[in-house]
Enzyme design. Sequence first.
Site, PDB file in Angstrom:
ATOM      1  N   ASP A  12      -3.234  -1.655  12.321  1.00  0.00           N
ATOM      2  CA  ASP A  12      -3.669  -1.725  10.256  1.00  0.00           C
ATOM      3  C   ASP A  12      -2.208  -0.460  10.166  1.00  0.00           C
ATOM      4  O   ASP A  12      -1.993  -0.413  10.280  1.00  0.00           O
ATOM      5  CB  ASP A  12      -5.335  -0.910  10.937  1.00  0.00           C
ATOM      6  CG  ASP A  12      -6.152  -0.190  10.130  1.00  0.00           C
ATOM      7  OD1 ASP A  12      -5.718  -1.141   8.877  1.00  0.00           O
ATOM      8  OD2 ASP A  12      -6.596   0.435  10.087  1.00  0.00           O
ATOM      9  N   SER A  13      -3.105   0.040   8.307  1.00  0.00           N
ATOM     10  CA  SER A  13      -2.256   0.154   7.579  1.00  0.00           C
ATOM     11  C   SER A  13      -2.403   1.874   8.178  1.00  0.00           C
ATOM     12  O   SER A  13      -1.592   2.415   7.569  1.00  0.00           O
ATOM     13  CB  SER A  13      -2.871   0.178   6.453  1.00  0.00           C
ATOM     14  OG  SER A  13      -3.992   0.668   6.246  1.00  0.00           O
ATOM     15  N   CYS A  76      -7.679  -5.108  10.578  1.00  0.00           N
ATOM     16  CA  CYS A  76      -7.142  -4.527   9.499  1.00  0.00           C
ATOM     17  C   CYS A  76      -8.455  -5.797   9.087  1.00  0.00           C
ATOM     18  O   CYS A  76      -7.564  -7.317   8.707  1.00  0.00           O
ATOM     19  CB  CYS A  76      -5.779  -4.014   8.839  1.00  0.00           C
ATOM     20  SG  CYS A  76      -5.180  -4.367   6.656  1.00  0.00           S
ATOM     21  N   GLU A 159      -8.624   8.060   5.853  1.00  0.00           N
ATOM     22  CA  GLU A 159      -8.179   8.590   6.667  1.00  0.00           C
ATOM     23  C   GLU A 159      -7.937  10.129   6.537  1.00  0.00           C
ATOM     24  O   GLU A 159      -6.670  10.951   7.512  1.00  0.00           O
ATOM     25  CB  GLU A 159      -6.400   7.566   5.858  1.00  0.00           C
ATOM     26  CG  GLU A 159      -5.091   7.438   6.296  1.00  0.00           C
ATOM     27  CD  GLU A 159      -5.004   6.579   7.118  1.00  0.00           C
ATOM     28  OE1 GLU A 159      -4.158   6.688   8.317  1.00  0.00           O
ATOM     29  OE2 GLU A 159      -5.975   5.002   7.397  1.00  0.00           O
ATOM     30  N   CYS A 194     -14.004  -2.839   6.181  1.00  0.00           N
ATOM     31  CA  CYS A 194     -12.885  -2.455   6.853  1.00  0.00           C
ATOM     32  C   CYS A 194     -13.086  -1.226   7.361  1.00  0.00           C
ATOM     33  O   CYS A 194     -14.083  -0.845   7.645  1.00  0.00           O
ATOM     34  CB  CYS A 194     -12.480  -1.084   5.174  1.00  0.00           C
ATOM     35  SG  CYS A 194     -11.088  -0.354   5.391  1.00  0.00           S
ATOM     36  N   HIS A 196     -11.740   0.664   7.947  1.00  0.00           N
ATOM     37  CA  HIS A 196     -11.972   2.534   8.291  1.00  0.00           C
ATOM     38  C   HIS A 196     -13.518   3.222   7.877  1.00  0.00           C
ATOM     39  O   HIS A 196     -13.634   3.660   8.481  1.00  0.00           O
ATOM     40  CB  HIS A 196     -10.771   2.253   6.966  1.00  0.00           C
ATOM     41  CG  HIS A 196      -9.586   2.392   7.217  1.00  0.00           C
ATOM     42  ND1 HIS A 196      -8.784   2.392   7.431  1.00  0.00           N
ATOM     43  CD2 HIS A 196      -9.089   4.076   7.407  1.00  0.00           C
ATOM     44  CE1 HIS A 196      -7.235   2.268   7.906  1.00  0.00           C
ATOM     45  NE2 HIS A 196      -7.625   3.918   8.174  1.00  0.00           N
TER      46      HIS A 196
END
Length: 278
Positions: A12-13, A76, A159, A194, A196
Amino acid sequence: MNPRGHTVGLFDSGVGGLSVLKALLADMPTSRFVYLADGAHAPYGERSPQHIAERAHRITDRLREDFGIEALVVACNTATALAIEGLRAQHLGWPIIGVEPALKPAAALTRSGHVGVLATRGTVESERFARLRDRLQNEASERLHIRSQACDGLADAIERDDPPAIRQLVRHYLGALESASTDLPPMDTLVLGCTHYPFASEVLQELSGPGVTLVETGAPVARRTRTVLAGMSDTEDAAAMASPNPGVTLLSTGNPYGLAEAAEHWLGLKAKAQRLDC
C-alpha cells in the site's frame, strides 16, 4: 482449508493496507506475510496513474525476487483501480488479488437504495470504479443509487494519526456527499473505499449516524486470498509446502518506525520494520 507454507506479499502507499493484513492474519494464521508501505511515494490517491502503475510493477518485482512471495495482495484501492490489470498481464498465471470498494456487498445491504462511497480521487475517477458502479446500477434498474466522494487528504491524516484533522475532513466529506444527494432517499450504507478508512471507522460511524452501515473490504479479500492459495495447494508438490515460518515482515520505503508503531497500535503486532530502497 487453511493453506500452509505460503508467503503472501502486500503493498500500500502507507499504513492503510494494515487493515487488510489484519483480516489476513485472522483468516490465515499459519501463513507468512511481507507488507510493504510505499511511504516515500505516498499518498497514492493524489498521484498520477502512470506513477502508481510504475510503483506497482517495481514493488511487485522486488517482492517476488527478494522475498519469494507466492501471491500478491494489492492492499490499496487506488493501486488496484489503476495498476492491477497491467500487473496481471505482466505476471500471467500468478495470483494477484486486489481490493475494490465493496459496492456489490453494499448494494445487497441497502434498504433505501442509496449507497455512499468515500474513496481517494484516484479511485473514484478511475475507469475500473466507473464500470463497477455503472454495472451494478444498471442491473438494479432504478432501485440503486451510488454516489461517491473523493476525500483528498483523509488518508494522509489517518497516516499521521491526526484525530482533529480526521474529524474535520470526515465531517466535510460526509457533508459534501449529503449535499450532492438531496434528490435521493436517506443514505443507509457507506462504503469505505480506501484501506486507510477503517482506521477512522469510529468517527465515520459517529458522524454518519447509527442508521448507516459501514462496509469495508478486508474480510472478503482475506477469504478470496485463502481460497486462491488453497487451490494452489491442491496441485503443488508437498515439498514446496514444507513447514512455513508464520509471521510478518514489515518493510517501508519511507519511515519504518512509523509503520512499526502503526502495526502495534492498530494490530497489536510487535515487530520491527525495515527500510527498503525500492
